[in-house]
Design an enzyme around this catalytic site. Structure first.
Site, PDB file in Angstrom:
ATOM      1  N   ASP A  40      43.393  17.824  23.421  1.00  9.89           N
ATOM      2  CA  ASP A  40      43.460  17.825  24.880  1.00  9.89           C
ATOM      3  C   ASP A  40      44.926  17.869  25.287  1.00  9.89           C
ATOM      4  OD1 ASP A  40      40.710  17.631  25.084  1.00  9.89           O
ATOM      5  OD2 ASP A  40      40.710  15.455  25.345  1.00  9.89           O
TER       6      ASP A  40
ATOM      7  N   ASP B  70      30.257  19.614  29.790  1.00 13.07           N
ATOM      8  CA  ASP B  70      30.521  18.175  29.859  1.00 13.07           C
ATOM      9  C   ASP B  70      29.272  17.489  30.402  1.00 13.07           C
ATOM     10  OD1 ASP B  70      33.092  18.746  29.032  1.00 13.07           O
ATOM     11  OD2 ASP B  70      33.918  18.758  31.061  1.00 13.07           O
TER      12      ASP B  70
END
EC number: 4.3.2.10
Length: 258
Positions: free
Chosen positions: A11, A130
Site C-alpha cells: 500500500d 473491498d
C-alpha cells in the site's frame, strides 16, 4: 494445474509503503523500491501496489515509482490507484506494469471494466473488491474509497452480486479484500471465500487476514483460491516467502519454488 501464487501487497501513500488495520491507522513501513526488490528476491510470484489515496484524492497513481520498480524486479507486478480511463491505464502499463487494477473507479463507472478489457485484454485487468461483513444484517457489502477513512462509504452492491457483475463486464482476475480481517492476522475469511469461489469463474486472489503459514494453506487447500495476497506478515518479517513456499509445497500445494 496452474501453480498457486504468493503475492505481497504494498500500500503506497505519499510515496512510501504503509500498512493499517482494517484499512485505518496506517503506519509507515518503508521505501517502495527496496521492499519490491526484497520480495522479488525472496521468491514472490508477483507484487501488487495500491496507491491507497489516489481515488479519494481524485488523481492517478504517481507513475515515477512505477518505472523505478520495473527497472529493479523481474517478476510481474500490478498497479492500482485512481485509474479512470484507458489513457490512464495505458500510461501505467507503458511505465512497466504488467497489470492494472481498478476498484473505486469501477464502482463509479462499471463500463470502465469493459472499456479496459476491450483495449488491453482481460489478462491484465484486475478488479479489486473491498468487502465488509455487517454483523447486524449478516451480509457482505462492497465499500468504496477505502484508502481515506473520512470518505469510505458502503455501496448498494452486495459482494456476490458485484463479483458476478465485474466478471460479466470483462474482469480477468478478482482480488477480494476482506476488510474485517485486514491487518488482524487471524486468518482469511474462508466462509466468504467459499461463497465467492462458487460464483467466481476467473482467477480469485484472497486478501486480508494472513498471520501464519497455515492460513495460506487453508485458503489454497480448502477454497482453491488461485493466489494469496498478504502485507503485514511480509512487511514485519513474520513469514519469509521462501520458507512459506517450501511449507506449502510439502503440504501438496502446487507452487513455484525459488
Amino acid at each position: 494445474m496452474l501453480a498457486k501464487r504468493i503475492i505481497p501487497c504494498l500500500d503506497v501513500k505519499d510515496g512510501q509503503v504503509v500498512k493499517g488495520v482494517q484499512f485505518r491507522n496506517h503506519e509507515i513501513i518503508g521505501d517502495i523500491v527496496p521492499l519490491a526488490q526484497r520480495y522479488a528476491q525472496e521468491g514472490a510470484d508477483e507484487l501488487v501496489f495500491y496507491d491507497i489515496t489516489a481515488s479519494s484524492d481524485g488523481r492517478v497513481v504517481d507513475k515515477s515509482w512505477v518505472s523505478r520498480v520495473a527497472e529493479v524486479i523481474d517478476i510481474p507486478f500490478c498497479v492500482a490507484g485512481g485509474i479512470k480511463s484507458p489513457e490512464d491505464a495505458s500510461q501505467i502499463l507503458s511505465f512497466g506494469a504488467d497489470k492494472i487494477s481498478i476498484n473505486s473507479p469501477a464502482l463509479a463507472d462499471p463500463t470502465l471494466i469493459s472499456r479496459l478489457a476491450d483495449r488491453f485484454g482481460v489478462q491484465c485487468i484486475v478488479v479489486g473488491i473491498d468487502t465488509w461483513f455487517e454483523a447486524e444484517t449478516g451480509k457482505y457489502h462492497v465499500n468504496q474509497y477505502t484508502g481515506d477513512e473520512s470518505r469510505t462509504r458502503v455501496t448498494e452492491w452486495e459482494t456476490l452480486d458485484w463479483v458476478k457483475e465485474v466478471q460479466k463486464r470483462g474482469a480477468g482476475e478478482i482480488v477480494l479484500n476482506m476488510m474485517n480481517q485486514d491487518g488482524v492476522r487471524n486468518g482469511y475469511d474462508l466462509e466468504q471465500l467459499r461463497l465467492v469461489r462458487e460464483v467466481c469463474k476467473v482467477p480469485l486472489i484472497a486478501s486480508g487476514g494472513a498471520g501464519t503459514m497455515e492460513h495460506f494453506l487453508e485458503a489454497f487447500r480448502d477454497v482453491d483460491v488461485d493466489g494469496a495476497l498478504a502485507a503485514s506478515v511480509f512487511h514485519k518479517q513474520i513469514i519469509n516467502i521462501g520458507d512459506l513456499k517450501r511449507f506449502l509445497s510439502e503440504q501438496g500445494v502446487e507452487i513455484r519454488l525459488c
